[in-house]
Design an enzyme around this catalytic site. Structure first.
Site, short mmCIF file in Angstrom:
data_model
loop_
_atom_site.label_atom_id
_atom_site.label_comp_id
_atom_site.label_asym_id
_atom_site.label_seq_id
_atom_site.Cartn_x
_atom_site.Cartn_y
_atom_site.Cartn_z
N HIS A 57 79.37 -103.24 52.20
CA HIS A 57 78.63 -104.13 51.58
C HIS A 57 77.44 -103.13 51.50
O HIS A 57 76.87 -102.30 52.48
CB HIS A 57 78.40 -105.61 52.03
CG HIS A 57 79.64 -106.36 51.93
ND1 HIS A 57 79.54 -107.60 52.22
CD2 HIS A 57 80.54 -106.17 51.63
CE1 HIS A 57 80.68 -108.16 51.99
NE2 HIS A 57 81.57 -107.32 51.69
N GLU A 59 74.36 -104.25 52.44
CA GLU A 59 73.70 -104.58 53.41
C GLU A 59 73.94 -103.46 54.55
O GLU A 59 73.17 -103.04 55.40
CB GLU A 59 73.78 -105.88 54.00
CG GLU A 59 72.95 -107.06 52.74
CD GLU A 59 74.37 -107.57 51.87
OE1 GLU A 59 74.10 -108.56 51.73
OE2 GLU A 59 75.20 -106.68 51.52
N CYS A 87 76.43 -112.36 53.01
CA CYS A 87 77.72 -113.13 53.60
C CYS A 87 77.62 -113.24 55.05
O CYS A 87 76.73 -112.57 55.89
CB CYS A 87 79.04 -112.23 53.14
SG CYS A 87 79.24 -110.74 54.27
N CYS A 90 77.51 -109.66 56.90
CA CYS A 90 76.20 -109.07 56.72
C CYS A 90 75.19 -109.70 57.53
O CYS A 90 74.40 -109.02 58.24
CB CYS A 90 75.83 -108.80 55.17
SG CYS A 90 76.88 -107.85 54.45
#
Length: 153
Positions: A57, A59, A87, A90
């Site tokens: 992801h 992040e 999410c 993260c």
């Protein structure tokens, strides 16, 4: 005297990363990680498809890059700008990295882990809670996601 970037400048860069991710057929989420002096340490978009890596992801990517750049596992003076509410995975990484501030554009009622879902920073087992600043660039980020998923239906 140099012009200091603003919060919206950093979010605009994150939106650029999200657009680049969409162009690569990745879910359009972008992130920028900035130190306490306003220097950009890392920026990235999602790379889950390209790397066949469900943890890639935006992040996570910028946290990894910034930690490698500094040679440190924690970034307590840093701020993260991301185009979608992180999410749970993260959000946990943000907590473990001890980021000072989290700015995110659009909320994610379905998959978010900050103000939706498990609300990671509100759990008694949470190691660190960053200051939260939702809503910067929300309309642009939401529109980008909406168009991306409409085109795939």
């Amino acid at each position: 005297m140099p012009i200091q970037p603003t919060k919206s400048t950093f979010m605009n860069l994150a939106l650029d990363e999200a657009r680049a991710a969409a162009a690569r057929n990745e879910v359009p989420i972008g992130a920028v990680l900035v130190d306490g002096e306003g220097k950009i340490l890392a920026q990235a978009g999602n790379r889950t498809e390209a790397g066949s890596d469900p943890t890639a992801h935006a992040e996570i990517e910028v946290i990894r890059q910034a930690c490698a750049l500094r040679g440190e596992a924690r970034l307590p003076d840093c701020a993260l700008y991301v185009t979608l509410e992180p999410c749970p995975m993260c959000a946990t990484a943000i907590s473990f990295a001890r980021l000072a501030r989290l700015y995110y554009a659009a909320p994610d009622a379905k998959g978010g882990g900050v103000e939706h879902g498990p609300r990671i920073f509100h759990q008694p087992t949470c190691h660190h809670r960053p200051d939260l600043y939702p809503g910067i660039g929300e309309d642009q980020a939401a529109a980008l996601l909406r168009v991306f998923f409409q085109e795939r239906r």
